[in-house]
Write an enzyme that holds these catalytic residues in place. Sequence first.
Site, PDB file in Angstrom:
ATOM      1  N   GLU A   1       0.819  -1.219   0.000  1.00  0.00           N
ATOM      2  CA  GLU A   1       0.000   0.000   0.000  1.00  0.00           C
ATOM      3  C   GLU A   1       0.851   1.266   0.000  1.00  0.00           C
ATOM      4  O   GLU A   1       0.769   2.096   0.904  1.00  0.00           O
ATOM      5  CB  GLU A   1      -0.967  -0.010   1.180  1.00  0.00           C
ATOM      6  CG  GLU A   1      -1.943  -1.178   1.166  1.00  0.00           C
ATOM      7  CD  GLU A   1      -3.016  -1.101   2.236  1.00  0.00           C
ATOM      8  OE1 GLU A   1      -2.964  -0.174   3.078  1.00  0.00           O
ATOM      9  OE2 GLU A   1      -3.913  -1.961   2.245  1.00  0.00           O
TER      10      GLU A   1
ATOM     11  N   GLU B   1      -4.846  -9.039   1.035  1.00  0.00           N
ATOM     12  CA  GLU B   1      -5.567  -8.680   2.266  1.00  0.00           C
ATOM     13  C   GLU B   1      -7.045  -8.560   1.958  1.00  0.00           C
ATOM     14  O   GLU B   1      -7.431  -7.975   0.953  1.00  0.00           O
ATOM     15  CB  GLU B   1      -5.087  -7.348   2.853  1.00  0.00           C
ATOM     16  CG  GLU B   1      -3.770  -7.390   3.563  1.00  0.00           C
ATOM     17  CD  GLU B   1      -3.384  -6.040   4.162  1.00  0.00           C
ATOM     18  OE1 GLU B   1      -4.293  -5.280   4.569  1.00  0.00           O
ATOM     19  OE2 GLU B   1      -2.185  -5.752   4.212  1.00  0.00           O
TER      20      GLU B   1
END
Length: 460
Positions: free
Chosen positions: A165, A361
């Site tokens: 991220e 995720e």
Amino acid sequence: MFYQFPDNFSWGSAIWAQGTEGAWDHDGQAPTVYEKYYQQHPDRFYQQQGPNETLDWYHRFPVYHDYLSQLQHDSFRTSILWARLMPDGKNVNPQAADYYRSLFQDLRRRGIKVYVVLYWFDMPVLFEDRGGFGNREIIGDFVNYCHHCFDLFDDLVDIWHVYNEPRVDADLKYLDNRCYPNITDFRYHSQAIFNMVLAHAKVVECYRQNHFRNKIGSVIDVSYAYPRSQQAEDIQAAQAYSLFNYECFLAPLIHGHFPENYLPLLAQANAAPQIHDGDLATIAANTIDVLGVNYYFPARIMAKEASDTVKTSRYDFYDFWEMPGRVMNTSRGWEIFPQALYDTLAMIKTRYRNIECYISENGMGVEREWQYRGENGEIADDYRIDFLKQHLTAAHQAIGEGVNLHGYHLWSFIDLWSPSNQFKNMYGLVEFNPETKETRLKKSAGWYKQVINENGFSAD
């Protein structure tokens, strides 16, 4: 109906080093930006829970790995802490190298494939005080760190992810005032994004030039953007959101170039990055093998009410809207919409060369989970099981339509410390009590073990 997944589909879960290792003052670790931020502003952390001790994975990892074996994981994603492995920024700390090697060896001995993130929100203060990724001079230091990781651990790692991220990392430090050094400067933010893309290309180049043998990529979070309406203004706003929030990484990492409209939009906000001769050629020549996708919730986007607003930030290009009838996780304040996971995977198939990908995720955070504890002491997290079933159904549909999806990692393996949440909302298959340090399987752990064993699941 039983949803059967392909042979060799990889099932597992994930954690991150900063939120689990603890031992922040042991064996020479240098401070990260989160330790610095906590030192300066403990009041900004939920119940003043800092990143210091957390789960003490550094000393107790065999205990946690026993749970992985019990739950029959065949893969696991974690990360390396730059500030632990190279605390002075130049030399490898042998104690840290021994720790990570022991960690990865233990996973491999248990038959668990190892996926490793090299940088996950944890810039050493040493380099942040020189500007972090906003300063292109640290790119060489980052490539050097990654090269040491490859030298030390490539024989034990199945997939390398350069970042987790990365856009969020830049947001936290340079746009949203949620981490040290608490800069709020869109131009600096956009330069950091560009430098991270360039650094990524140089790391991939280093990996391949030195003939390391495994797959390399990164993990990008995608909150798939839906416009409020089919009016041109709403569609343009949703496109701007996607460019600024995920396509600014997906396109250069997978295709080797930035999206066509990305740099012109930055220029509208006087935030175009400085680009040196050769930078774009380096990015074009060093694309990734594999993509990790983090998905939690969609983005509902509408146009700004005042279209003539002077643009000084990406937030001047779009607004969020609350769609009536949304299904919400009220603990986290996030919409539950599995269709967006399917749409994300379909987008990767059609627009991003159907690259080999993993759901790295996906999960559900819930506050005060102790209230769902049954008479046997187990947290009966049926809401998490329902969430996972819905999202795995979407993933199964995408695979059936040809998406090159090879695995699923639930977030998270165990309750852990996170940068925006600390221990407020719990995500784990395994319960962790931050006060007593006690651990216990939740109901979802047994369900997920069965999914792994059967390579699929039943749902109505």
